[in-house]
Design a protein around this motif. Structure first.
Motif, mmCIF file in Angstrom:
data_model
loop_
_atom_site.group_PDB
_atom_site.id
_atom_site.type_symbol
_atom_site.label_atom_id
_atom_site.label_comp_id
_atom_site.label_asym_id
_atom_site.label_seq_id
_atom_site.Cartn_x
_atom_site.Cartn_y
_atom_site.Cartn_z
ATOM 1 N N ALA A 1 0.842 -1.199 0.000
ATOM 2 C CA ALA A 1 0.000 0.000 0.000
ATOM 3 C C ALA A 1 0.875 1.245 0.000
ATOM 4 O O ALA A 1 1.825 1.346 0.776
ATOM 5 N N ALA A 2 0.534 2.178 -0.863
ATOM 6 C CA ALA A 2 1.252 3.443 -0.926
ATOM 7 C C ALA A 2 0.661 4.469 0.029
ATOM 8 O O ALA A 2 1.307 5.462 0.348
ATOM 9 N N GLN A 3 -0.572 4.224 0.459
ATOM 10 C CA GLN A 3 -1.241 5.118 1.396
ATOM 11 C C GLN A 3 -1.830 4.292 2.538
ATOM 12 O O GLN A 3 -2.209 3.134 2.357
ATOM 13 N N LEU A 4 -1.947 4.918 3.681
ATOM 14 C CA LEU A 4 -2.421 4.210 4.859
ATOM 15 C C LEU A 4 -3.828 3.659 4.680
ATOM 16 O O LEU A 4 -4.129 2.536 5.090
ATOM 17 N N HIS A 5 -4.682 4.426 4.026
ATOM 18 C CA HIS A 5 -6.068 3.982 3.879
ATOM 19 C C HIS A 5 -6.214 2.847 2.867
ATOM 20 O O HIS A 5 -7.295 2.286 2.734
ATOM 21 N N LEU B 1 -7.654 -5.582 9.274
ATOM 22 C CA LEU B 1 -7.437 -6.964 9.701
ATOM 23 C C LEU B 1 -7.697 -7.081 11.195
ATOM 24 O O LEU B 1 -7.507 -6.135 11.952
ATOM 25 N N ASP B 2 -8.122 -8.275 11.613
ATOM 26 C CA ASP B 2 -8.308 -8.521 13.042
ATOM 27 C C ASP B 2 -7.258 -9.501 13.562
ATOM 28 O O ASP B 2 -7.402 -10.077 14.639
ATOM 29 N N LEU B 3 -6.168 -9.681 12.798
ATOM 30 C CA LEU B 3 -5.066 -10.544 13.199
ATOM 31 C C LEU B 3 -3.950 -9.702 13.803
ATOM 32 O O LEU B 3 -3.773 -8.539 13.420
ATOM 33 N N PRO B 4 -3.181 -10.246 14.738
ATOM 34 C CA PRO B 4 -2.074 -9.483 15.313
ATOM 35 C C PRO B 4 -1.041 -9.124 14.251
ATOM 36 O O PRO B 4 -0.666 -9.970 13.433
ATOM 37 N N GLU B 5 -0.599 -7.883 14.265
ATOM 38 C CA GLU B 5 0.335 -7.377 13.260
ATOM 39 C C GLU B 5 1.591 -6.856 13.950
ATOM 40 O O GLU B 5 1.516 -6.161 14.968
ATOM 41 N N ILE B 6 2.745 -7.200 13.397
ATOM 42 C CA ILE B 6 4.026 -6.745 13.934
ATOM 43 C C ILE B 6 4.701 -5.879 12.892
ATOM 44 O O ILE B 6 4.921 -6.312 11.756
ATOM 45 N N ALA B 7 5.024 -4.640 13.248
ATOM 46 C CA ALA B 7 5.633 -3.700 12.317
ATOM 47 C C ALA B 7 7.145 -3.670 12.497
ATOM 48 O O ALA B 7 7.652 -3.620 13.626
ATOM 49 N N PHE B 8 7.866 -3.698 11.371
ATOM 50 C CA PHE B 8 9.318 -3.546 11.366
ATOM 51 C C PHE B 8 9.650 -2.152 10.860
ATOM 52 O O PHE B 8 9.234 -1.766 9.769
ATOM 53 N N VAL B 9 10.382 -1.410 11.667
ATOM 54 C CA VAL B 9 10.732 -0.040 11.320
ATOM 55 C C VAL B 9 12.228 0.154 11.529
ATOM 56 O O VAL B 9 12.881 -0.629 12.219
ATOM 57 N N THR C 1 12.099 3.231 -1.420
ATOM 58 C CA THR C 1 10.921 2.372 -1.317
ATOM 59 C C THR C 1 9.930 3.004 -0.352
ATOM 60 O O THR C 1 10.208 3.124 0.833
ATOM 61 N N GLN C 2 8.774 3.437 -0.873
ATOM 62 C CA GLN C 2 7.825 4.191 -0.062
ATOM 63 C C GLN C 2 6.458 3.513 -0.054
ATOM 64 O O GLN C 2 5.436 4.118 -0.350
ATOM 65 N N HIS C 3 6.460 2.245 0.287
ATOM 66 C CA HIS C 3 5.228 1.487 0.436
ATOM 67 C C HIS C 3 5.271 0.719 1.752
ATOM 68 O O HIS C 3 6.342 0.393 2.260
ATOM 69 N N ILE C 4 4.107 0.435 2.288
ATOM 70 C CA ILE C 4 3.997 -0.476 3.420
ATOM 71 C C ILE C 4 3.680 -1.855 2.854
ATOM 72 O O ILE C 4 2.678 -2.028 2.159
ATOM 73 N N ASN C 5 4.556 -2.806 3.103
ATOM 74 C CA ASN C 5 4.370 -4.159 2.590
ATOM 75 C C ASN C 5 3.943 -5.085 3.715
ATOM 76 O O ASN C 5 4.567 -5.104 4.788
ATOM 77 N N LEU C 6 2.873 -5.837 3.478
ATOM 78 C CA LEU C 6 2.377 -6.786 4.468
ATOM 79 C C LEU C 6 2.690 -8.214 4.042
ATOM 80 O O LEU C 6 2.573 -8.561 2.855
ATOM 81 N N ALA D 1 -1.101 -14.335 11.713
ATOM 82 C CA ALA D 1 -0.435 -13.094 12.094
ATOM 83 C C ALA D 1 0.096 -12.423 10.832
ATOM 84 O O ALA D 1 0.157 -13.046 9.757
ATOM 85 N N VAL D 2 0.469 -11.164 10.962
ATOM 86 C CA VAL D 2 0.926 -10.385 9.806
ATOM 87 C C VAL D 2 2.182 -9.607 10.184
ATOM 88 O O VAL D 2 2.281 -9.069 11.297
ATOM 89 N N LEU D 3 3.147 -9.567 9.257
ATOM 90 C CA LEU D 3 4.311 -8.704 9.399
ATOM 91 C C LEU D 3 4.122 -7.496 8.502
ATOM 92 O O LEU D 3 3.691 -7.637 7.354
ATOM 93 N N ALA D 4 4.460 -6.316 8.995
ATOM 94 C CA ALA D 4 4.383 -5.091 8.207
ATOM 95 C C ALA D 4 5.784 -4.505 8.069
ATOM 96 O O ALA D 4 6.436 -4.209 9.077
ATOM 97 N N ASP D 5 6.239 -4.361 6.842
ATOM 98 C CA ASP D 5 7.551 -3.778 6.561
ATOM 99 C C ASP D 5 7.328 -2.325 6.170
ATOM 100 O O ASP D 5 6.831 -2.026 5.080
ATOM 101 N N LEU D 6 7.690 -1.400 7.070
ATOM 102 C CA LEU D 6 7.512 0.016 6.813
ATOM 103 C C LEU D 6 8.751 0.592 6.135
ATOM 104 O O LEU D 6 9.862 0.097 6.352
ATOM 105 N N PRO D 7 8.584 1.628 5.334
ATOM 106 C CA PRO D 7 9.734 2.208 4.626
ATOM 107 C C PRO D 7 10.818 2.686 5.583
ATOM 108 O O PRO D 7 10.526 3.186 6.672
ATOM 109 N N GLY D 8 12.070 2.523 5.165
ATOM 110 C CA GLY D 8 13.164 3.069 5.951
ATOM 111 C C GLY D 8 13.096 4.587 5.970
ATOM 112 O O GLY D 8 12.612 5.213 5.027
#
Length: 258
Positions: free
Chosen positions: A43-47, A52-60, A90-95, A106-113
């Protein structure tokens, strides 16, 4: 009558510590679960992110802190997380979804550096806002893993991110600082880096991590499993589901550093 778990002195015998075999089995299960990671969406935008109702872990983490390499090492996949040749571009949030037999639990979220000097200032500001909004408003966010190069320490941007998530951490959000590239530190330098990071982690956990030497790999995988699989009343609190797929060979060649 003396209880069989109480010696004649009357003092209770403490429970036995988990055996080495048990700990090894738990680590194998956690790594096997991490190995199930597969691309879910970008996703390029937050919206644009799915609710999701699954636990998500963000990597920043700051660009060049080793975030992509860390994700690829934890999941034992060489190219799951893409390391751009131009850090910060790289300016996307990848799940990525996790779970046995293609059933996501569960879900991993890779946020842009963030923080790379070559990125235009307006892009930096825009993505800082997107990331802050994600970290503050993402309802299913269960934990945050922040990568930090211990040779640089926590930067101003890292500290800003800590301030953003501090209220949620105080409310129970899990938080881990991974000091990456630990193989480049001496033993004393590693101990010093841990002590300093713990003082600034705002109650979060801190671990040394090296993709090259596999330092912290098993411990981190087990921690993420525990974050997303809290003990059930009818399950042992210390043992994850042993039906998870086995991990790949931990001696396999590590992915290239980003």
């Amino acid at each position: 009558m003396t209880n069989q778990n109480t010696p004649a002195s009357g003092r209770a015998i403490p429970p036995a510590a988990p055996s080495a075999a048990s700990a090894q089995a738990d680590a194998k299960t956690a790594l096997g679960w991490m190995h199930t990671a597969r691309f879910l969406t970008t996703a390029a935008q937050l919206h644009h992110l799915p609710a999701l109702d699954l636990p998500e872990i963000a990597f920043v983490g700051r660009s060049n802190a080793g975030k992509s390499t860390c994700i690829n090492t934890l999941t034992q996949q060489k190219q799951l997380a893409f390391a751009s040749k131009k850090p910060g571009r790289t300016q996307h949030i990848n799940l990525f979804s996790l779970g046995r037999q293609n059933v996501t639990d569960a879900v991993l979220a890779d946020l842009p550096g963030y923080g790379y000097a070559a990125v235009p200032k307006e892009d930096k500001i825009r993505w800082q806002r997107v990331m802050a909004n994600y970290l503050v408003t993402r309802e299913n966010l269960a934990g945050v893993v922040m990568m930090c190069d211990p040779r640089l320490g926590l930067t101003e941007l890292d500290e800003t991110l800590l301030e953003v998530i501090r209220p949620r951490v105080e409310e129970g959000l899990k938080f881990l600082v991974l000091l990456t590239k630990a193989d480049k530190l001496t033993r004393s330098e590693g101990a010093k880096a841990l002590s300093i990071a713990r003082l600034n982690a705002g109650g979060g956990e801190v671990k040394l991590f090296s993709a090259l030497k596999r330092v912290g790999l098993e411990e981190t995988a087990q921690l993420l499993w525990q974050w997303t699989h809290p003990p059930q009343a009818d399950a042992s609190p210390d043992r994850p589901d042993t039906d998870a797929p086995a991990a790949v060979d931990p001696q396999a060649e590590p992915p290239a550093a980003d």
